[in-house]
Design a protein around this motif. Structure first.
Motif, mmCIF file in Angstrom:
data_model
loop_
_atom_site.group_PDB
_atom_site.id
_atom_site.type_symbol
_atom_site.label_atom_id
_atom_site.label_comp_id
_atom_site.label_asym_id
_atom_site.label_seq_id
_atom_site.Cartn_x
_atom_site.Cartn_y
_atom_site.Cartn_z
ATOM 1 N N THR A 198 5.376 43.654 -23.921
ATOM 2 C CA THR A 198 4.147 43.117 -24.506
ATOM 3 C C THR A 198 4.299 42.777 -25.982
ATOM 4 O O THR A 198 3.372 42.258 -26.601
ATOM 5 C CB THR A 198 2.987 44.108 -24.348
ATOM 6 O OG1 THR A 198 3.331 45.350 -24.990
ATOM 7 C CG2 THR A 198 2.683 44.367 -22.884
ATOM 8 N N SER A 201 7.987 38.118 -25.941
ATOM 9 C CA SER A 201 7.832 37.421 -24.663
ATOM 10 C C SER A 201 9.160 36.910 -24.130
ATOM 11 O O SER A 201 10.129 36.705 -24.875
ATOM 12 C CB SER A 201 6.879 36.233 -24.831
ATOM 13 O OG SER A 201 7.473 35.245 -25.667
ATOM 14 N N ASP A 226 9.957 47.284 -20.184
ATOM 15 C CA ASP A 226 9.061 47.021 -21.311
ATOM 16 C C ASP A 226 9.875 46.913 -22.603
ATOM 17 O O ASP A 226 11.102 46.864 -22.593
ATOM 18 C CB ASP A 226 7.959 48.075 -21.408
ATOM 19 C CG ASP A 226 8.482 49.480 -21.716
ATOM 20 O OD1 ASP A 226 9.669 49.618 -22.111
ATOM 21 O OD2 ASP A 226 7.709 50.445 -21.574
#
Length: 250
Positions: A198, A201, A226
């Motif tokens: 997050t 990108s 992540d």
């Protein structure tokens, strides 16, 4: 825990570091924004390098970890100076640079500064030009006004306490951009990117891949990973990428 050694840079900053002697090329770990050299990826990679007898350097940028200064006073250019000072004073010969997040941008800046010494590069969720394309591009008019009147903007983070982003960081970042001019990487490059990141990108990873001039550059997208990229499977992928680059650097 072993106490760090310290390096005084030409700019008068005191940089904390851990240097492991060994075979070259020396692996240099460049951490992310507000990260320090005690992070999971840095320590894990150091242990891996030691098991191979490989030289390894990790350090804290100024305003990070145990180095001098405060984060709010720093900027991309300061940390690039810290990086160049550290590898110049502490690491001998060719380098394989591993850059995580903001450290990916720092790795690219280092390659621009001393191209002859870079034997290979691994990036993990690299965030080149993020002060412009991430922060400035998303600032509201009110936030841009705060930069002028207050001198900084406070931004929330998914991973730690809020970031204080200064006007100096934004303005300095504009002088360090790497995706708006020729970017030559004449050595093996491996890029790792999680699809559930997050903070950075997949579009950023693809933009770097498309923009760089490199004869041997590969991007691995990891479904579900992540921004931390520090669980067991992710660490194994980092090891494999560094080993691949080292093999190509021989």
């Amino acid at each position: 825990m072993t106490e760090p050694a310290f390096l005084e840079t030409p700019q008068g900053r005191r940089i904390a570091y851990h240097m492991t002697k060994g075979n070259g090329p020396c692996i240099v770990f460049l951490g992310g924004l507000k990260s320090d050299m005690q992070g999971t990826k840095a320590v894990h990679l150091e242990d891996w390098a030691k098991s191979r007898g490989q030289a390894f350097l990790r350090f804290d940028y100024s305003g990070h970890g145990e180095s001098s200064g405060t984060f709010e006073e720093g900027c991309i250019g300061d940390w690039a100076e810290d990086t160049l000072a550290a590898v110049t004073a502490l690491a001998e010969g060719p380098l394989v640079v591993v850059g995580s997040s903001m450290g990916g941008w720092q790795a690219l800046l280092l390659a621009r500064a001393i191209p002859a010494r870079i034997a290979g590069m691994v990036t993990i969720a690299a965030a080149p030009d993020f002060t412009e394309d991430g922060y400035w591009a998303s600032f509201t008019d009110a936030q841009k006004q705060d930069l002028e009147t207050v001198g900084h903007v406070e931004l929330p983070s998914d991973y730690m306490e809020p970031y204080i982003i200064s006007k100096r960081m934004i303005e300095d970042g504009r002088t360090r951009l790497v995706l708006r001019q020729h970017l030559s990487l004449p050595f093996p490059v491996r890029c790792l990117q999680g699809t559930d990141d997050t903070a950075v990108s997949t579009e950023t990873a693809l933009r770097l891949l498309e923009h760089a001039e490199c004869p041997d550059m590969r991007l691995t997208l990891v479904k579900g990973a992540d921004h931390r990229f520090s669980d067991g499977p992710s660490l194994a992928l980092i090891e494999a990428a560094v080993a691949d680059v080292l093999n190509g650097a021989d």
